[in-house]
Design a protein around this motif. Structure first.
Motif, short mmCIF file in Angstrom:
data_model
loop_
_atom_site.label_atom_id
_atom_site.label_comp_id
_atom_site.label_asym_id
_atom_site.label_seq_id
_atom_site.Cartn_x
_atom_site.Cartn_y
_atom_site.Cartn_z
N LEU A 69 0.68 -1.20 0.21
CA LEU A 69 -0.10 -0.08 -0.09
C LEU A 69 0.83 1.28 -0.03
CD1 LEU A 69 -2.85 -1.02 2.54
CD2 LEU A 69 -3.13 -0.32 0.16
N THR A 70 2.05 1.18 0.59
CA THR A 70 2.89 2.32 0.78
C THR A 70 3.07 2.85 -0.99
OG1 THR A 70 4.96 1.37 0.93
CG2 THR A 70 3.96 1.93 2.84
N PHE A 71 3.35 1.77 -1.49
CA PHE A 71 3.72 2.26 -3.11
C PHE A 71 2.54 2.79 -3.80
CE2 PHE A 71 6.82 -0.80 -1.77
CZ PHE A 71 8.07 -0.16 -2.03
N ILE A 72 1.07 2.58 -3.55
CA ILE A 72 0.31 2.97 -4.21
C ILE A 72 -0.12 4.53 -3.49
CG2 ILE A 72 -2.41 2.77 -4.23
CD1 ILE A 72 -2.17 -0.01 -4.15
N PHE A 73 0.23 4.82 -2.43
CA PHE A 73 -0.23 6.24 -1.87
C PHE A 73 0.82 7.31 -2.10
CE2 PHE A 73 -3.26 3.70 1.07
CZ PHE A 73 -4.37 4.34 0.42
N ARG A 74 1.89 7.05 -2.73
CA ARG A 74 2.93 8.10 -2.71
C ARG A 74 2.52 8.95 -3.83
NH1 ARG A 74 8.59 5.04 -1.38
NH2 ARG A 74 7.63 3.27 -0.02
N ASP A 75 3.23 10.26 -3.77
CA ASP A 75 3.10 11.31 -4.68
C ASP A 75 3.31 10.91 -5.80
OD1 ASP A 75 2.31 13.03 -3.02
OD2 ASP A 75 4.25 13.84 -2.53
N THR A 76 4.45 9.87 -6.20
CA THR A 76 4.66 9.07 -7.23
C THR A 76 4.49 7.85 -7.01
OG1 THR A 76 6.44 10.80 -7.86
CG2 THR A 76 6.64 8.87 -9.18
N PRO A 77 3.32 7.01 -7.49
CA PRO A 77 2.94 5.83 -7.08
C PRO A 77 3.66 4.83 -8.05
CG PRO A 77 0.93 6.84 -7.59
CD PRO A 77 2.22 7.87 -8.10
N ASN A 78 4.24 3.77 -7.38
CA ASN A 78 4.86 2.57 -8.20
C ASN A 78 3.95 1.21 -8.00
OD1 ASN A 78 6.44 0.47 -8.97
ND2 ASN A 78 8.34 1.06 -7.89
N TYR A 79 2.84 1.30 -8.88
CA TYR A 79 1.98 0.37 -8.91
C TYR A 79 2.72 -0.94 -9.08
CZ TYR A 79 -1.14 4.28 -9.29
OH TYR A 79 -1.91 5.53 -9.08
N ASP A 80 3.68 -1.23 -9.96
CA ASP A 80 4.28 -2.59 -10.24
C ASP A 80 4.70 -3.20 -8.98
OD1 ASP A 80 3.46 -2.61 -12.85
OD2 ASP A 80 5.41 -1.61 -13.43
#
Length: 197
Positions: free
Chosen positions: A120-131
């Motif tokens: 989830l931390t990667f979804i919510f960032r200003d620059t998400p990293n969905y992969d």
């Protein structure tokens, strides 16, 4: 802080639900706990109690401060490490939350709930990293194919990435695993908007 699905229902079990708690920053119980923790900097339990009460009223800075002291006193205490991840997550510090979740996973690599929160931390960032988020959710789902929160949040990640096929595939699994899940209608609506039938 809402989950990727914009409701606490997408949070892994063990991730604190802060909704509905009274925001009473100056409660006598909190004041006493804070005073005790500050007066006894080597008392692990006092630090944890002050952190717990501070977190209840969403005083994240103070919560993190007490948890960091507790972590210094007992660096191997798993719950403190996870809580540092959770509080940083709830305060919107997703890179810091990632660091603590990774530290927790070094101690307990098969903790599916912590790994889901890490994703989830990667979804919510200003620059998400969905992969990267999907990679973490898939690690959980490989070990536990019916892990509802990982499944649900993987759908969110695939939808945000624009991968309708994978989102639909996981939605079918979610409908089987958790047919009463309140996110299902929203996911179907988002899939329709992506043009997936």
């Amino acid at each position: 802080v809402a989950s990727a699905g914009q409701s606490n229902s997408a949070m892994p079990a063990g991730h604190p639900d802060i909704s509905g708690q009274q925001n009473v920053p100056n409660s006598p119980e909190l004041q006493l706990a804070v005073e005790k923790a500050k007066n006894n900097p080597n008392d692990f339990e006092a630090q944890v109690k002050a952190a717990e009460l501070s977190n209840r009223v969403e005083q994240y800075e103070q919560t993190i401060e007490f948890l960091r002291i507790a972590n210094k006193l007992k660096p191997d205490d798993y719950e403190t490490i996870v809580n540092l991840g959770n509080v940083n997550f709830d305060s919107g510090r997703f890179a810091d939350a990632e660091k603590w979740y990774l530290a927790a996973l070094e101690k307990k690599k098969d903790d599916s709930n912590v790994r889901t929160d890490l994703g989830l931390t990667f979804i919510f960032r200003d620059t998400p990293n969905y992969d990267r988020a999907i990679q973490e959710f898939n690690t959980v789902l490989t070990a536990e194919p019916n892990h509802v929160y990982a499944l649900q949040n993987s759908i969110v990640a695939y939808l945000r990435k624009g991968d309708a096929a994978k989102a639909k595939e996981n939605l079918v699994k979610l409908e089987t695993t958790s047919p009463q899940n309140t996110a299902i209608p929203r996911f179907k609506d988002q899939l329709n908007k992506l043009g997936a039938n």
